[in-house]
Write a protein that holds these residues in place. Structure first.
Motif, short mmCIF file in Angstrom:
data_model
loop_
_atom_site.label_atom_id
_atom_site.label_comp_id
_atom_site.label_asym_id
_atom_site.label_seq_id
_atom_site.Cartn_x
_atom_site.Cartn_y
_atom_site.Cartn_z
N PHE A 123 0.86 -1.19 0.00
CA PHE A 123 0.00 0.00 0.00
C PHE A 123 0.89 1.23 0.00
O PHE A 123 2.07 1.14 0.37
CB PHE A 123 -0.90 -0.01 1.25
CG PHE A 123 -1.75 -1.25 1.32
CD1 PHE A 123 -2.94 -1.32 0.62
CD2 PHE A 123 -1.30 -2.36 2.01
CE1 PHE A 123 -3.69 -2.48 0.64
CE2 PHE A 123 -2.05 -3.53 2.03
CZ PHE A 123 -3.25 -3.59 1.34
N PRO A 124 0.34 2.39 -0.37
CA PRO A 124 1.18 3.59 -0.40
C PRO A 124 1.69 3.97 1.00
O PRO A 124 0.91 4.00 1.95
CB PRO A 124 0.23 4.67 -0.93
CG PRO A 124 -0.84 3.91 -1.66
CD PRO A 124 -1.00 2.63 -0.91
N THR A 139 -5.48 1.37 -0.35
CA THR A 139 -6.01 1.25 -1.71
C THR A 139 -6.80 -0.06 -1.72
O THR A 139 -6.93 -0.69 -0.68
CB THR A 139 -4.86 1.18 -2.74
OG1 THR A 139 -3.93 0.18 -2.30
CG2 THR A 139 -4.15 2.51 -2.89
N LYS A 140 -7.27 -0.48 -2.86
CA LYS A 140 -7.98 -1.75 -3.02
C LYS A 140 -9.20 -1.85 -2.10
O LYS A 140 -9.57 -2.92 -1.64
CB LYS A 140 -7.00 -2.93 -2.80
CG LYS A 140 -5.83 -2.90 -3.78
CD LYS A 140 -4.79 -3.97 -3.51
CE LYS A 140 -3.65 -3.47 -2.69
NZ LYS A 140 -2.40 -4.23 -2.80
N ASN A 175 7.40 -2.96 -0.70
CA ASN A 175 6.19 -3.09 -1.52
C ASN A 175 6.26 -4.42 -2.29
O ASN A 175 7.35 -4.96 -2.51
CB ASN A 175 6.18 -1.89 -2.49
CG ASN A 175 4.92 -1.84 -3.32
OD1 ASN A 175 4.92 -2.26 -4.48
ND2 ASN A 175 3.85 -1.35 -2.76
N ASP A 176 5.10 -4.95 -2.72
CA ASP A 176 5.13 -6.23 -3.45
C ASP A 176 5.85 -6.14 -4.79
O ASP A 176 6.50 -7.10 -5.23
CB ASP A 176 3.71 -6.84 -3.62
CG ASP A 176 2.69 -5.88 -4.17
OD1 ASP A 176 3.04 -4.72 -4.44
OD2 ASP A 176 1.52 -6.29 -4.34
N THR A 177 5.80 -4.98 -5.45
CA THR A 177 6.52 -4.84 -6.72
C THR A 177 8.03 -4.93 -6.45
O THR A 177 8.79 -5.51 -7.22
CB THR A 177 6.21 -3.49 -7.40
OG1 THR A 177 6.54 -2.44 -6.49
CG2 THR A 177 4.75 -3.37 -7.77
N ILE A 196 3.04 -5.88 -10.57
CA ILE A 196 2.00 -6.76 -10.03
C ILE A 196 0.71 -6.52 -10.81
O ILE A 196 0.29 -5.36 -11.01
CB ILE A 196 1.72 -6.42 -8.53
CG1 ILE A 196 2.95 -6.68 -7.66
CG2 ILE A 196 0.50 -7.18 -8.02
CD1 ILE A 196 3.22 -8.12 -7.29
N GLY A 200 -4.51 -5.58 -6.90
CA GLY A 200 -4.10 -4.20 -7.21
C GLY A 200 -3.10 -4.21 -8.35
O GLY A 200 -2.74 -5.27 -8.88
N HIS A 201 -2.64 -3.01 -8.71
CA HIS A 201 -1.61 -2.94 -9.76
C HIS A 201 -0.61 -1.83 -9.43
O HIS A 201 -0.98 -0.75 -8.96
CB HIS A 201 -2.23 -2.66 -11.12
CG HIS A 201 -1.19 -2.35 -12.15
ND1 HIS A 201 -0.30 -3.29 -12.60
CD2 HIS A 201 -0.83 -1.18 -12.74
CE1 HIS A 201 0.54 -2.74 -13.44
NE2 HIS A 201 0.24 -1.45 -13.55
N ASN A 202 0.65 -2.13 -9.73
CA ASN A 202 1.71 -1.16 -9.48
C ASN A 202 2.99 -1.68 -10.12
O ASN A 202 3.08 -2.85 -10.48
CB ASN A 202 1.89 -1.02 -7.96
CG ASN A 202 2.90 0.03 -7.54
OD1 ASN A 202 3.27 0.89 -8.34
ND2 ASN A 202 3.36 -0.05 -6.30
N GLU A 246 -5.29 1.87 -11.79
CA GLU A 246 -5.61 0.62 -11.09
C GLU A 246 -7.08 0.23 -11.32
O GLU A 246 -7.40 -0.95 -11.50
CB GLU A 246 -5.35 0.78 -9.59
CG GLU A 246 -5.58 -0.49 -8.82
CD GLU A 246 -4.99 -0.42 -7.42
OE1 GLU A 246 -3.94 -1.05 -7.20
OE2 GLU A 246 -5.55 0.27 -6.55
C1 BGC Z 1 -0.98 -0.47 -4.01
C2 BGC Z 1 0.46 -0.78 -4.33
C3 BGC Z 1 0.62 -2.25 -4.62
C4 BGC Z 1 -0.38 -2.70 -5.69
C5 BGC Z 1 -0.29 -4.18 -5.99
C6 BGC Z 1 -1.90 -1.00 -5.09
O1 BGC Z 1 -3.23 -0.82 -4.72
O2 BGC Z 1 -1.17 0.91 -3.87
O3 BGC Z 1 1.32 -0.39 -3.28
O4 BGC Z 1 1.92 -2.48 -5.07
O5 BGC Z 1 -1.68 -2.40 -5.25
O6 BGC Z 1 -0.56 -4.95 -4.86
#
Ligand code: BGC
Length: 377
Positions: A123-124, A139-140, A175-177, A196, A200-202, A246
């Motif tokens: 998440f941010p 997010t999400k 972060n997952d990315t 990813i 979510g997407h990033n 996203e």
């Molecule tokens: C989040 C990112 C995360 C992505 C994939 C987004 O909603 O803000 O931090 O990398 O989802 O999980």
């Protein structure tokens, strides 16, 4: 094909010129840190492949949270044990409540031994150091209570202390990315971009000058054409106006988008109740209106992801004067649609004007968390 589906296809179609414009705007957005991008420094380099040992890892993504015991040796990542928790089923209302639960699981996994924990928190955040990141917003569509500015790992370490697990220490937050990029570097894959495509997407990239991975938080890129359906989805979301990219590509939103379109076109979408059902429905090879709607929405999602990746490559192109390039990827949507690899490889290569290959490796978010923890030793 019925007229309404043909019209929908036109509404969602992005011309080659539009895709190239998005690519260029994306590259400029990274440079100028605007159009919704954050460019968060992560204070982490890539791995050497020499990291070795056993540690604990958390993958706090969106739908599920996984806790695992991970072993790293000889460039291979082995998950020794893991437990998956569905966020919705925990019944937790605050992040602290959830962390008390995670702390208990970590404590059990450590079984009295000293244990380092790497934390993939997707998440941010405002990242201060490899171990300190302050919460910005969810997010999400996650709704757990947590004050803005909370030191995430500070809170988790407090929860461990409160339960007497002094032997367990959370030492990194990524972060997952970043986990994708880091784990791939450990595995010996030569990649400079991690992405990813899941709930979510990033994306993130390796900055050669700063010698550090940069998390773009590009789900929030806000310079994209939007249809009336996107606007409707956005308005009903937790953060209207935010996470525009996203909302056009990720699992948390695509089901809803398909349902909104189906409702408008008077097509029944009752068979779909999770994002996973989108790929399952397509696999059944029905040639009905609902399959056409899903295909149209997924096609645009993949085009946008390819364009964004081509934008990152364009931004990096002075530093990456190689003619082919690999991108690390993970996420339930990527895995769910069988042809994702081929489609993304082809479209991104076309837009980036070089050969691009997406590389997928299993359990990469946990693996990346483990690599980060063992890097600190
Ligand atoms: C989040 C990112 C995360 C992505 C994939 C987004 O909603 O803000 O931090 O990398 O989802 O999980």
């Amino acid at each position: 094909m019925k007229r309404k589906i043909v019209e929908l296809e036109q509404t969602f179609s992005l011309s080659e010129q539009t895709l190239l414009n998005i690519r260029d705007n994306f590259a400029r957005a990274i440079e100028a840190k605007n159009q919704g991008l954050s460019n968060i420094p992560t204070f982490i380099r890539t791995a050497s492949g020499k990291e070795e040992g056993v540690c604990l890892a958390i993958d706090f993504g969106g739908t599920n949270i996984r806790v695992a015991k991970v072993s790293l040796s000889n460039k291979s990542i082995i998950i020794l044990r893991q437990q998956k928790i569905e966020l919705q089923e925990t019944g937790c209302h605050s992040l602290e409540e959830l962390f008390m639960l995670l702390a208990r699981i970590l404590g059990e996994f450590a079984a009295g031994e000293k244990a380092l924990v790497g934390h993939t928190f997707s998440f941010p955040v405002e990242q201060i150091s490899i171990n300190k990141a302050n919460f910005l917003h969810w997010t999400k569509e996650i709704k757990l209570t947590v004050p803005v500015g909370t030191d995430i790992n500070g809170l988790l370490n407090d929860c461990l202390q409160k339960q007497g697990y002094d032997n367990v220490q959370v030492v990194t937050i990524i972060n997952d990315t970043v986990a994708v990029l880091l784990a791939n570097s450990y595995l010996g894959n030569n990649i400079f971009i991690g992405t990813i495509w899941g709930t979510g997407h990033n994306s993130c990239y390796y900055d050669f000058v700063k010698q550090m991975v940069i998390n773009l938080e590009c789900g929030n890129f806000n310079n994209l054409p939007a249809t009336k359906y996107d606007l409707q989805l956005d308005l009903a979301s937790q953060m209207p106006g935010k996470q525009q990219l996203e909302k056009q590509v990720s699992g948390r939103y695509l089901l809803e988008l398909v349902q909104i379109i189906a409702g408008d076109l008077l097509v029944s979408a009752e068979q779909l109740s999770t994002a996973r059902d989108l790929s399952i429905y397509l696999q059944a090879n029905k040639n009905d209106d609902l399959s056409h709607i899903i295909r149209i929405v997924i096609k645009r999602a993949r085009q946008i992801i390819s364009t964004e990746q081509a934008g990152i490559i364009k931004f990096l192109s002075n530093k990456l004067n190689m003619c082919s390039l690999s991108i690390g990827i993970d996420g339930a949507l990527y895995r769910g649609f069988e042809d994702s690899e081929t489609v993304l490889n082809n479209k991104t290569s076309e837009l980036a004007k070089r050969t691009v290959r997406f590389v997928y490796a299993k359990d990469i978010s946990l693996g990346g968390a483990a690599v980060s923890a063992l890097l600190t030793r």
